[in-house]
Design an enzyme around this catalytic site. Structure first.
Site, PDB file in Angstrom:
ATOM      1  N   HIS A 158       0.840  -1.205   0.000  1.00 31.33           N
ATOM      2  CA  HIS A 158       0.000   0.000   0.000  1.00 31.33           C
ATOM      3  C   HIS A 158       0.872   1.251   0.000  1.00 31.33           C
ATOM      4  O   HIS A 158       2.064   1.196   0.306  1.00 31.33           O
ATOM      5  CB  HIS A 158      -0.911   0.021   1.234  1.00 31.33           C
ATOM      6  CG  HIS A 158      -2.115  -0.868   1.112  1.00 31.33           C
ATOM      7  ND1 HIS A 158      -2.083  -2.193   1.445  1.00 31.33           N
ATOM      8  CD2 HIS A 158      -3.378  -0.626   0.665  1.00 31.33           C
ATOM      9  CE1 HIS A 158      -3.267  -2.742   1.217  1.00 31.33           C
ATOM     10  NE2 HIS A 158      -4.080  -1.809   0.733  1.00 31.33           N
ATOM     11  N   LYS A 162      -0.613   5.109   4.424  1.00 30.50           N
ATOM     12  CA  LYS A 162      -1.523   4.221   5.171  1.00 30.50           C
ATOM     13  C   LYS A 162      -1.059   4.094   6.620  1.00 30.50           C
ATOM     14  O   LYS A 162       0.130   3.909   6.881  1.00 30.50           O
ATOM     15  CB  LYS A 162      -1.584   2.848   4.485  1.00 30.50           C
ATOM     16  CG  LYS A 162      -2.609   1.909   5.104  1.00 30.50           C
ATOM     17  CD  LYS A 162      -2.966   0.754   4.189  1.00 30.50           C
ATOM     18  CE  LYS A 162      -3.908  -0.244   4.825  1.00 30.50           C
ATOM     19  NZ  LYS A 162      -5.202   0.356   5.198  1.00 30.50           N
TER      20      LYS A 162
HETATM   21  N1  LIG Z   1     -12.920  -0.951   2.610  1.00 29.85           N
HETATM   22  C1  LIG Z   1     -12.278  -0.476   1.549  1.00 29.85           C
HETATM   23  O1  LIG Z   1     -12.551  -0.864   0.390  1.00 29.85           O
HETATM   24  C2  LIG Z   1     -11.210   0.536   1.718  1.00 29.85           C
HETATM   25  C3  LIG Z   1     -10.920   0.999   2.963  1.00 29.85           C
HETATM   26  N2  LIG Z   1     -10.016   2.011   3.123  1.00 29.85           N
HETATM   27  C4  LIG Z   1      -9.870   2.505   4.476  1.00 29.85           C
HETATM   28  O2  LIG Z   1     -10.569   3.749   4.530  1.00 29.85           O
HETATM   29  C5  LIG Z   1      -9.955   4.593   5.493  1.00 29.85           C
HETATM   30  C6  LIG Z   1      -9.670   5.946   4.849  1.00 29.85           C
HETATM   31  O3  LIG Z   1      -8.650   5.804   3.881  1.00 29.85           O
HETATM   32  P1  LIG Z   1      -8.081   7.080   3.120  1.00 29.85           P
HETATM   33  O4  LIG Z   1      -9.181   7.787   2.444  1.00 29.85           O
HETATM   34  O5  LIG Z   1      -6.917   6.629   2.336  1.00 29.85           O
HETATM   35  O6  LIG Z   1      -7.555   7.940   4.367  1.00 29.85           O
HETATM   36  P2  LIG Z   1      -7.445   9.535   4.509  1.00 29.85           P
HETATM   37  O7  LIG Z   1      -6.600   9.771   5.715  1.00 29.85           O
HETATM   38  O8  LIG Z   1      -7.058  10.131   3.212  1.00 29.85           O
HETATM   39  O9  LIG Z   1      -8.948   9.981   4.803  1.00 29.85           O
HETATM   40  C7  LIG Z   1      -9.560   9.925   6.047  1.00 29.85           C
HETATM   41  C8  LIG Z   1     -10.421  11.157   6.165  1.00 29.85           C
HETATM   42  O10 LIG Z   1     -11.148  11.058   7.394  1.00 29.85           O
HETATM   43  C9  LIG Z   1     -11.029  12.316   8.030  1.00 29.85           C
HETATM   44  N3  LIG Z   1     -11.237  12.296   9.468  1.00 29.85           N
HETATM   45  C10 LIG Z   1     -10.314  12.140  10.447  1.00 29.85           C
HETATM   46  N4  LIG Z   1     -10.898  12.239  11.652  1.00 29.85           N
HETATM   47  C11 LIG Z   1     -12.205  12.499  11.416  1.00 29.85           C
HETATM   48  C12 LIG Z   1     -13.321  12.742  12.254  1.00 29.85           C
HETATM   49  N5  LIG Z   1     -13.181  12.715  13.584  1.00 29.85           N
HETATM   50  N6  LIG Z   1     -14.520  12.957  11.674  1.00 29.85           N
HETATM   51  C13 LIG Z   1     -14.654  12.965  10.334  1.00 29.85           C
HETATM   52  N7  LIG Z   1     -13.625  12.762   9.489  1.00 29.85           N
HETATM   53  C14 LIG Z   1     -12.429  12.521  10.027  1.00 29.85           C
HETATM   54  C15 LIG Z   1      -9.641  12.782   7.690  1.00 29.85           C
HETATM   55  O11 LIG Z   1      -9.543  14.190   7.936  1.00 29.85           O
HETATM   56  P3  LIG Z   1      -8.150  14.845   8.386  1.00 29.85           P
HETATM   57  O12 LIG Z   1      -7.221  14.610   7.230  1.00 29.85           O
HETATM   58  O13 LIG Z   1      -8.500  16.254   8.622  1.00 29.85           O
HETATM   59  O14 LIG Z   1      -7.718  14.088   9.631  1.00 29.85           O
HETATM   60  C16 LIG Z   1      -9.579  12.433   6.227  1.00 29.85           C
HETATM   61  O15 LIG Z   1     -10.158  13.449   5.435  1.00 29.85           O
HETATM   62  C17 LIG Z   1      -8.727   3.830   5.985  1.00 29.85           C
HETATM   63  O16 LIG Z   1      -9.065   3.161   7.170  1.00 29.85           O
HETATM   64  C18 LIG Z   1      -8.461   2.827   4.886  1.00 29.85           C
HETATM   65  O17 LIG Z   1      -7.778   1.694   5.326  1.00 29.85           O
HETATM   66  C19 LIG Z   1      -9.370   2.579   2.085  1.00 29.85           C
HETATM   67  C20 LIG Z   1      -9.596   2.133   0.819  1.00 29.85           C
HETATM   68  C21 LIG Z   1     -10.521   1.050   0.541  1.00 29.85           C
HETATM   69  O1  LIG Z   2      -5.733   2.264   3.090  1.00 25.63           O
HETATM   70  C1  LIG Z   2      -5.951   1.875   1.925  1.00 25.63           C
HETATM   71  O2  LIG Z   2      -5.598   2.508   0.929  1.00 25.63           O
HETATM   72  C2  LIG Z   2      -6.678   0.612   1.759  1.00 25.63           C
HETATM   73  N1  LIG Z   2      -7.135   0.024   2.821  1.00 25.63           N
HETATM   74  C3  LIG Z   2      -7.942  -1.132   2.857  1.00 25.63           C
HETATM   75  C4  LIG Z   2      -7.335  -2.206   3.725  1.00 25.63           C
HETATM   76  O3  LIG Z   2      -6.722  -1.877   4.764  1.00 25.63           O
HETATM   77  O4  LIG Z   2      -7.497  -3.387   3.429  1.00 25.63           O
HETATM   78  C5  LIG Z   2      -8.398  -1.603   1.524  1.00 25.63           C
HETATM   79  C6  LIG Z   2      -7.514  -1.285   0.363  1.00 25.63           C
HETATM   80  O5  LIG Z   2      -6.558  -2.282   0.233  1.00 25.63           O
HETATM   81  C7  LIG Z   2      -6.929   0.104   0.383  1.00 25.63           C
END
Ligand SMILES: NC(=O)C1=CN([C@@H]2O[C@H](COP(=O)(O)OP(=O)(O)OC[C@H]3O[C@@H](n4cnc5c(N)ncnc54)[C@H](OP(=O)(O)O)[C@@H]3O)[C@@H](O)[C@H]2O)C=CC1
Ligand SMILES: O=C(O)C1=N[C@H](C(=O)O)C[C@H](O)C1
Length: 269
Positions: A158, A162
């Site tokens: 990743h 992350k």
């Molecule tokens: N299930 C799936 O298919 C996938 C899951 N994921 C998961 O999704 C999550 C997010 O990933 P990603 O988008 O890359 O991460 P990012 O860090 O880019 O995004 C997270 C967002 O959540 C915000 N945030 C933080 N604290 C709060 C709060 N208290 N209330 C509301 N918003 C908040 C952050 O804001 P700020 O930057 O201001 O802290 C940021 O904008 C991770 O856990 C990742 O592993 C990712 C891809 C696919």
């Molecule tokens: O943080 C990410 O980017 C992703 N997180 C998810 C995970 O922890 O499995 C899903 C995806 O692989 C991308």
């Protein structure tokens, strides 16, 4: 014409939230009514479509929760998930949770919430990943008693930003494979030093963090004389965003309960 489904995106300014906003704003069966993020996010007050690198959608990025929504899509961080669950339970709003790295306590809280509202929770919303999970189950079941023994190793790659490791997806692969291999399976994270020979009953996890990789998983089934390797890789984040949107549409109108992407994609039959 049917009324569009009103969605709220939680974590809307993040890498994933932006893609959900971008794809949902192009979908005429959906209406984004709220884009929620952290109270100190620098983009607060800006139009969520613009934050996503798109045209304005007339919805400001806010830290407050909206009054009335049909479904919430959450791609945030573990520290944000408790409030998200509480708000959805209070308003009886269906919730799609994509955030990974939740604590056992948070998982229990989500389970409790699913007794009151419908919830889809999955570490990967990608169709390809979920199909690969089914293949991995099949391989593990078939090779469980293979002569010479089976070694399972899970390698995930990743982006450098992350914050949880191993990925939620890698852990899910391990959980599903472990169920096929039996209760003595041990989950081993990395290897260093004089480890001794590998035991048959372990699943090894290796988390690689490089550049901007949107997510890649390799499941190695090693035997004496040959191996099978299942590889699944995202080229960009839209596989996750479109999977979450699909889950949100599927969830609206469902009875309360805990669902996963196998349910959404019809992969469990
Ligand atoms: N299930 C799936 O298919 C996938 C899951 N994921 C998961 O999704 C999550 C997010 O990933 P990603 O988008 O890359 O991460 P990012 O860090 O880019 O995004 C997270 C967002 O959540 C915000 N945030 C933080 N604290 C709060 C709060 N208290 N209330 C509301 N918003 C908040 C952050 O804001 P700020 O930057 O201001 O802290 C940021 O904008 C991770 O856990 C990742 O592993 C990712 C891809 C696919
Ligand atoms: O943080 C990410 O980017 C992703 N997180 C998810 C995970 O922890 O499995 C899903 C995806 O692989 C991308």
């Amino acid at each position: 014409m049917t009324t569009p489904i009103k969605i709220a995106v939680h974590g809307a300014a993040g890498r994933m939230g932006r893609r959900v906003v971008a794809l949902a704003s192009e979908d005429t069966s959906l209406k984004i009514v709220a884009a929620i993020d952290h109270q100190s996010n620098p983009h607060l007050g800006e139009d969520a479509g613009v934050v996503a690198g798109f045209a304005p959608i007339g919805v400001e990025l806010l830290s407050q929760w909206p009054e009335e929504v049909d479904v919430v899509i959450d791609f945030s961080l573990p520290e944000a998930i408790d409030r998200c669950i509480e708000e959805c339970v209070e308003a009886t709003t269906p919730l799609v949770v994509a955030t990974t790295g939740l604590s056992d306590e948070q998982k229990a809280k989500l389970d409790a919430a699913s007794k009151l509202i419908p919830v889809v929770c999955a570490p990967s919303m990608s169709l390809a990943v979920n199909l690969t999970m089914k293949l991995a189950e099949q391989v593990a079941e078939t090779l469980d008693d293979v002569i010479g023994g089976l070694d399972v190793e899970i390698i995930e790659r990743h982006h450098r930003f992350k914050t949880d490791a191993p990925s939620g997806t890698a852990l899910k692969f391990g959980e599903l494979i472990g169920k096929k291999l039996g209760p003595n399976t041990r989950h081993v994270h990395g290897r260093e030093g004089h480890t001794g020979e590998r035991t048959r009953s372990e699943i090894g996890y290796h988390a690689v963090r490089v550049g901007d990789n949107p997510g890649e998983h390799s499941i190695v089934f090693g035997m004496i004389g040959e191996k099978i390797e299942l590889n699944v890789a995202a080229s960009n984040r839209d596989c996750y965003a479109s999977g979450a949107i699909c889950a949100a549409k599927w969830l609206v109108g469902r009875p309360k309960g805990m669902y996963n992407m196998f349910d959404v994609l019809g992969l469990d039959s």
